[in-house]
Design a protein around this motif. Structure first.
Motif, PDB file in Angstrom:
ATOM      1  N   GLY A  85      47.577  56.722  38.447  1.00  0.00           N
ATOM      2  CA  GLY A  85      48.982  56.989  38.159  1.00  0.00           C
ATOM      3  C   GLY A  85      49.890  55.870  38.631  1.00  0.00           C
ATOM      4  N   VAL A  86      49.599  55.304  39.821  1.00  0.00           N
ATOM      5  CA  VAL A  86      50.388  54.178  40.320  1.00  0.00           C
ATOM      6  C   VAL A  86      50.244  52.975  39.385  1.00  0.00           C
ATOM      7  CG1 VAL A  86      50.582  52.488  42.188  1.00  0.00           C
ATOM      8  CG2 VAL A  86      50.309  54.909  42.729  1.00  0.00           C
ATOM      9  N   SER A  87      49.018  52.733  38.913  1.00  0.00           N
ATOM     10  CA  SER A  87      48.785  51.612  37.998  1.00  0.00           C
ATOM     11  C   SER A  87      49.562  51.796  36.704  1.00  0.00           C
ATOM     12  CB  SER A  87      47.291  51.472  37.710  1.00  0.00           C
ATOM     13  OG  SER A  87      46.552  51.263  38.901  1.00  0.00           O
ATOM     14  N   LEU A  88      49.552  52.998  36.157  1.00  0.00           N
ATOM     15  CA  LEU A  88      50.320  53.268  34.944  1.00  0.00           C
ATOM     16  C   LEU A  88      51.818  53.128  35.213  1.00  0.00           C
ATOM     17  CD1 LEU A  88      48.522  56.321  33.257  1.00  0.00           C
ATOM     18  CD2 LEU A  88      48.559  53.936  32.507  1.00  0.00           C
ATOM     19  N   GLY A  89      52.239  53.536  36.410  1.00  0.00           N
ATOM     20  CA  GLY A  89      53.641  53.377  36.762  1.00  0.00           C
ATOM     21  C   GLY A  89      54.066  51.914  36.784  1.00  0.00           C
ATOM     22  N   ILE A  90      53.177  51.053  37.274  1.00  0.00           N
ATOM     23  CA  ILE A  90      53.463  49.609  37.270  1.00  0.00           C
ATOM     24  C   ILE A  90      53.596  49.108  35.841  1.00  0.00           C
ATOM     25  CG2 ILE A  90      52.491  47.342  37.826  1.00  0.00           C
ATOM     26  CD1 ILE A  90      51.153  48.698  40.248  1.00  0.00           C
ATOM     27  N   ILE A  91      52.699  49.559  34.967  1.00  0.00           N
ATOM     28  CA  ILE A  91      52.735  49.128  33.567  1.00  0.00           C
ATOM     29  C   ILE A  91      54.027  49.587  32.895  1.00  0.00           C
ATOM     30  CG2 ILE A  91      51.611  49.371  31.321  1.00  0.00           C
ATOM     31  CD1 ILE A  91      48.950  49.667  32.811  1.00  0.00           C
ATOM     32  N   THR A 104      48.869  43.407  36.226  1.00  0.00           N
ATOM     33  CA  THR A 104      48.812  43.876  37.610  1.00  0.00           C
ATOM     34  C   THR A 104      48.313  45.309  37.689  1.00  0.00           C
ATOM     35  OG1 THR A 104      50.615  42.394  38.239  1.00  0.00           O
ATOM     36  CG2 THR A 104      50.161  44.229  39.715  1.00  0.00           C
ATOM     37  N   GLY A 105      48.739  46.156  36.747  1.00  0.00           N
ATOM     38  CA  GLY A 105      48.269  47.540  36.736  1.00  0.00           C
ATOM     39  C   GLY A 105      46.756  47.620  36.576  1.00  0.00           C
ATOM     40  N   ILE A 106      46.218  46.845  35.627  1.00  0.00           N
ATOM     41  CA  ILE A 106      44.770  46.832  35.411  1.00  0.00           C
ATOM     42  C   ILE A 106      44.058  46.261  36.632  1.00  0.00           C
ATOM     43  CG2 ILE A 106      42.929  45.810  34.020  1.00  0.00           C
ATOM     44  CD1 ILE A 106      44.815  45.893  31.639  1.00  0.00           C
ATOM     45  N   LEU A 107      44.619  45.219  37.228  1.00  0.00           N
ATOM     46  CA  LEU A 107      43.986  44.555  38.360  1.00  0.00           C
ATOM     47  C   LEU A 107      43.869  45.486  39.559  1.00  0.00           C
ATOM     48  CD1 LEU A 107      42.925  41.696  39.141  1.00  0.00           C
ATOM     49  CD2 LEU A 107      45.157  41.299  40.179  1.00  0.00           C
ATOM     50  N   ILE A 108      44.936  46.197  39.879  1.00  0.00           N
ATOM     51  CA  ILE A 108      44.916  47.084  41.044  1.00  0.00           C
ATOM     52  C   ILE A 108      43.942  48.235  40.832  1.00  0.00           C
ATOM     53  CG2 ILE A 108      46.314  48.741  42.348  1.00  0.00           C
ATOM     54  CD1 ILE A 108      48.655  46.810  42.041  1.00  0.00           C
ATOM     55  N   PHE A 109      43.974  48.841  39.645  1.00  0.00           N
ATOM     56  CA  PHE A 109      43.059  49.953  39.387  1.00  0.00           C
ATOM     57  C   PHE A 109      41.615  49.474  39.375  1.00  0.00           C
ATOM     58  CE2 PHE A 109      40.941  52.997  36.466  1.00  0.00           C
ATOM     59  CZ  PHE A 109      41.085  54.127  37.252  1.00  0.00           C
ATOM     60  N   GLY A 110      41.364  48.325  38.755  1.00  0.00           N
ATOM     61  CA  GLY A 110      40.007  47.792  38.727  1.00  0.00           C
ATOM     62  C   GLY A 110      39.484  47.473  40.112  1.00  0.00           C
ATOM     63  N   MET A 111      40.346  46.917  40.974  1.00  0.00           N
ATOM     64  CA  MET A 111      39.951  46.606  42.344  1.00  0.00           C
ATOM     65  C   MET A 111      39.570  47.877  43.095  1.00  0.00           C
ATOM     66  SD  MET A 111      42.160  44.617  45.291  1.00  0.00           S
ATOM     67  CE  MET A 111      43.572  45.707  45.102  1.00  0.00           C
ATOM     68  N   PHE A 112      40.354  48.936  42.927  1.00  0.00           N
ATOM     69  CA  PHE A 112      40.064  50.186  43.624  1.00  0.00           C
ATOM     70  C   PHE A 112      38.743  50.793  43.160  1.00  0.00           C
ATOM     71  CE2 PHE A 112      40.464  54.868  43.895  1.00  0.00           C
ATOM     72  CZ  PHE A 112      40.524  54.990  45.278  1.00  0.00           C
ATOM     73  N   ILE A 113      38.504  50.788  41.859  1.00  0.00           N
ATOM     74  CA  ILE A 113      37.261  51.369  41.346  1.00  0.00           C
ATOM     75  C   ILE A 113      36.055  50.572  41.821  1.00  0.00           C
ATOM     76  CG2 ILE A 113      35.936  51.828  39.240  1.00  0.00           C
ATOM     77  CD1 ILE A 113      38.133  53.854  39.820  1.00  0.00           C
TER      78      ILE A 113
END
Length: 457
Positions: free
Chosen positions: A236-242, A250-259
């Motif tokens: 949700g935070v990643s989508l919020g950034i987008i 940046t949204g894809i990068l943060i979510f990908g890093m977490f996964i």
């Protein structure tokens, strides 16, 4: 007799402990000198190809950066003798190649002084190296970062919302820049480091609940619904950034890093599949709801449409034409036309290098990234504590994912996003953040080889 043998063995081990770190540092020094020679030659070739003469002033400025790299090497000899010997030379070579190509584009555009991207890149490179040296000196034990897990998370989120503070934001295409009057920077680049520290500390603390027994289905153990909460929050935070910042990258990068860090922490393939599914779902929803994301997908799928080739997809098409012009061995440094592509010094630095260095040069650059990322992952896998393991692998994966996103975008493998190619592209925020990542990897790798195994969490 037995006592004598034991004494001799202890002496041999002590000598080995002294010799091996020095061997690493000597190897690093040789590679740094080799990288510096290549970087200087690249700048000289750019000048000969574009100007027909050598401009010693810019070469001297470039040499000043080499002096800072050697200063970092000297610091490592005293405070981190067992640090990885390949990380600094690779980062140095990539930074120098990017600087040479940015300088080449400035020559083509007639940019001089502080208006030239290469001048600013030199200044930012000096700041980045000074920051890396300071971090290596100050952060004697990276494990102290574990104490600031939630502080790092708060700092990361604060950095992401800085562009929305009245008076700080800029009028750029995406709300990701902050202006302090005398300088502008992209706080999201530093946010990825703070969030990596937060994710590492958080996953160490919650790993047991995330690895608890779930439902067995299709040969995989799937997590229970209540364990999906953290993943959905980060998604949700990643989508919020987008949505709010119009920053797909940046949204894809943060979510990908977490996964990726979640997969390393739990070892469950199901988490990776859930992450890929959520990322695909988020990209699909964004392309349908957000016009600018939908336009990126349209340009990606139909780049050579006559209706868009001179409009929205012009940059992408020009970059592809530039790569095609380079062919196998390139036109030669200083002899191509990379300036024809918009934002060639930043988003399209790789096609610019590909035009003048050819497919061979691009392959060599990608190999450098591959070695850099593999060294980072190796540092993480050899880690003696869970926090260091997750932090090193998370930082290395972040660099790898950012390279994939940018290289895939400019070669039309995936839709283009607004990130920078690590170390190569013009951009002070990115350069500083990436050299800080280098410093963290150096500190973790030194601890891996010097300290006994410690379990944190």
């Amino acid at each position: 007799m037995t006592d004598q043998v034991s004494t001799d063995t202890a002496v041999v081990r002590a000598l080995r402990k002294i010799r091996v770190p020095q061997t690493r540092r000597n190897r690093e020094l040789a590679l740094i000198l080799f990288a510096t020679l290549i970087n200087g030659s690249a700048v000289a070739l750019v000048q000969l190809g574009a100007l027909g003469a050598i401009d010693w002033s810019f070469l001297i400025y470039t040499a000043a950066i080499a002096v800072l790299v050697l200063a970092l090497h000297v610091v490592l000899r005293f405070v981190a003798q067992s640090a990885d010997p390949f990380v600094v030379p690779i980062a140095t070579l990539l930074t120098g190649l990017g600087l040479a190509e940015i300088y080449r584009i400035d020559i083509a555009k007639g940019a001089e002084g502080w208006d030239a991207f290469s001048t600013r890149q030199l200044a930012w490179a000096a700041i980045a190296l000074a920051g890396a040296i300071a971090l290596v000196l100050i952060l004697r034990n990276y494990r102290v970062l574990f104490r600031y897990t939630y502080v790092s998370g708060f700092v990361g989120l604060l950095l992401l919302v800085l562009p929305f503070i009245p008076g700080l934001g800029t009028d750029a295409n995406a709300d990701v820049w902050v202006s302090l009057g005398f300088v502008s920077f992209q706080p999201g680049e530093l946010a990825k480091i703070a969030l990596a520290i937060f994710f590492a500390g958080y996953l160490v603390r919650t790993r047991e609940s995330l690895t608890s027994t779930g439902t067995r289905f299709l040969g995989l153990t799937w997590p229970r619904a209540r364990e999906l909460g953290p993943v959905l929050v980060v998604w949700g935070v990643s989508l919020g950034i987008i949505v709010m910042q119009r920053d797909l990258g940046t949204g894809i990068l943060i979510f990908g890093m977490f996964i990726a860090m979640l997969y390393v922490a739990t070892g469950k393939t199901s988490w990776a599949l859930i992450g890929v599914t959520l990322a695909a779902l988020g990209a699909f929803l964004a392309s349908r709801v957000l016009p600018y994301v939908g336009e990126r997908f349209t340009n990606w799928l139909d780049a050579f449409n006559p209706d868009t080739i001179n409009g929205p997809s012009y940059q992408l098409v020009q970059g592809i034409f530039g790569l095609a012009q380079g062919g196998l061995i390139g036109t030669g440094l200083g002899q191509g036309r990379p300036e024809l592509t918009p934002v060639a010094e930043s988003d399209y630095i790789l096609p610019s290098l590909g035009e003048e260095l050819g497919l061979v040069g691009v392959f060599a650059i990608l190999c450098l990234y591959m070695v850099f990322i593999s060294r980072g992952i190796r540092i993480g896998l050899a880690g003696q504590d869970d926090f260091g393991k997750l932090l090193a692998t998370g930082l290395a994966f972040t660099i790898g994912l950012q390279v994939f996103i940018m290289v895939g975008g400019v070669t039309r493998v995936i839709p283009l996003t607004g990130l920078t190619t690590p170390f190569l592209a013009a951009g002070g925020s990115s350069l500083v953040a990436n050299w800080l990542i280098v410093a963290l990897l150096l500190r973790i790798s030194d601890a891996v080889r010097n300290k006994p195994r410690v379990v944190i969490g």
